[in-house]
Design a protein around this motif. Structure first.
Motif, mmCIF file in Angstrom:
data_model
loop_
_atom_site.group_PDB
_atom_site.id
_atom_site.type_symbol
_atom_site.label_atom_id
_atom_site.label_comp_id
_atom_site.label_asym_id
_atom_site.label_seq_id
_atom_site.Cartn_x
_atom_site.Cartn_y
_atom_site.Cartn_z
ATOM 1 N N PRO A 116 -8.551 2.949 -2.553
ATOM 2 C CA PRO A 116 -8.964 2.426 -1.254
ATOM 3 C C PRO A 116 -10.320 1.710 -1.244
ATOM 4 N N CYS B 6 0.859 -1.191 0.000
ATOM 5 C CA CYS B 6 0.000 0.000 0.000
ATOM 6 C C CYS B 6 0.890 1.234 0.000
ATOM 7 N N ASP B 7 0.391 2.312 -0.612
ATOM 8 C CA ASP B 7 1.132 3.564 -0.590
ATOM 9 C C ASP B 7 0.508 4.514 0.431
ATOM 10 N N GLN C 26 -3.208 5.074 0.479
ATOM 11 C CA GLN C 26 -3.965 3.846 0.742
ATOM 12 C C GLN C 26 -4.369 3.104 -0.534
ATOM 13 N N ASN C 27 -3.674 3.367 -1.638
ATOM 14 C CA ASN C 27 -3.869 2.550 -2.836
ATOM 15 C C ASN C 27 -3.182 1.213 -2.609
ATOM 16 N N THR C 28 -3.747 0.152 -3.161
ATOM 17 C CA THR C 28 -3.207 -1.193 -2.994
ATOM 18 C C THR C 28 -2.582 -1.660 -4.291
#
Length: 195
Positions: free
Chosen positions: A87, A66-67, A70-72
């Motif tokens: 997210p 995750c960055d 909160q992107n996966t």
């Protein structure tokens, strides 16, 4: 004084090792109940990709990261592609692809995410392929051990922190009759300098 201390310490280590390697079996006695509290984890689904869509088929997932937003990031080893989800689980883009050209990988198995950086760690030979936010090539880091620029390195772990890398890697040394593998955990600059 120092010599006698080191001699005594060496003798103690040798005697300790002789007991370990003597072949005596060790008896481990466990109690009737666990020494630690049993923990039950109740997982809750946060999101899932659209099961009705044929646009994305995940193969062999080897890493997830995750960055800060909160992107996966989900890495598919078979496709050598990394899928990016927001997210809420909406697919944003695909980064990387299989191949030997700029920005491409053949054995990437780790995702390195940092502020304004995204890297794919190629397992063997060890290299980090950097991509920009759109997935375009942004350089490559090839770790070098000291003066040995011809060393063949393999990588099995990587993290990007504060502009430098922490790498778990293997140094393969080829002798006339054997191959010696040295496993190590090292710090590495983005320029590839180990140490």
């Amino acid at each position: 004084m120092k010599t006698s201390t080191w001699t005594l310490l060496s003798l103690i280590l040798i005697l300790s090792a002789s007991f370990v390697f003597a072949g005596d079996s060790v008896l481990v006695e466990n109690g009737s109940s666990p020494g630690q509290t049993i923990r039950c984890w109740h997982l809750k689904e946060e999101w899932r990709t659209d099961p009705e869509s044929d646009d994305m088929v995940l193969g062999f997932v080897v890493d997830v990261a995750c960055d800060a937003a909160q992107n996966t990031y989900v890495m598919d080893y078979q496709q050598q592609e990394t899928y990016v989800f927001d997210p809420k689980g909406k697919a944003l883009r695909t980064l990387g692809r299989k191949g030997d050209g700029p920005g491409e990988t053949t054995m990437a198995s780790k995702i390195l995410v940092g502020s304004n950086r995204f890297g794919l760690m190629n397992r063997y030979p060890l290299e980090i392929v950097w991509l920009d936010a759109e997935g375009d090539p942004a350089g490559t880091t090839i770790p070098v051990l000291g003066e040995d620029t011809e060393a063949i390195l393999g990588g099995w772990f990587g993290r990007l922190r504060h502009g430098s890398l922490a790498l778990g890697m293997t140094h393969n040394i080829f002798g006339e009759t054997e191959i010696i593998n040295e496993n190590m955990l090292v710090g590495c600059g983005l320029d590839g300098t180990v140490g």
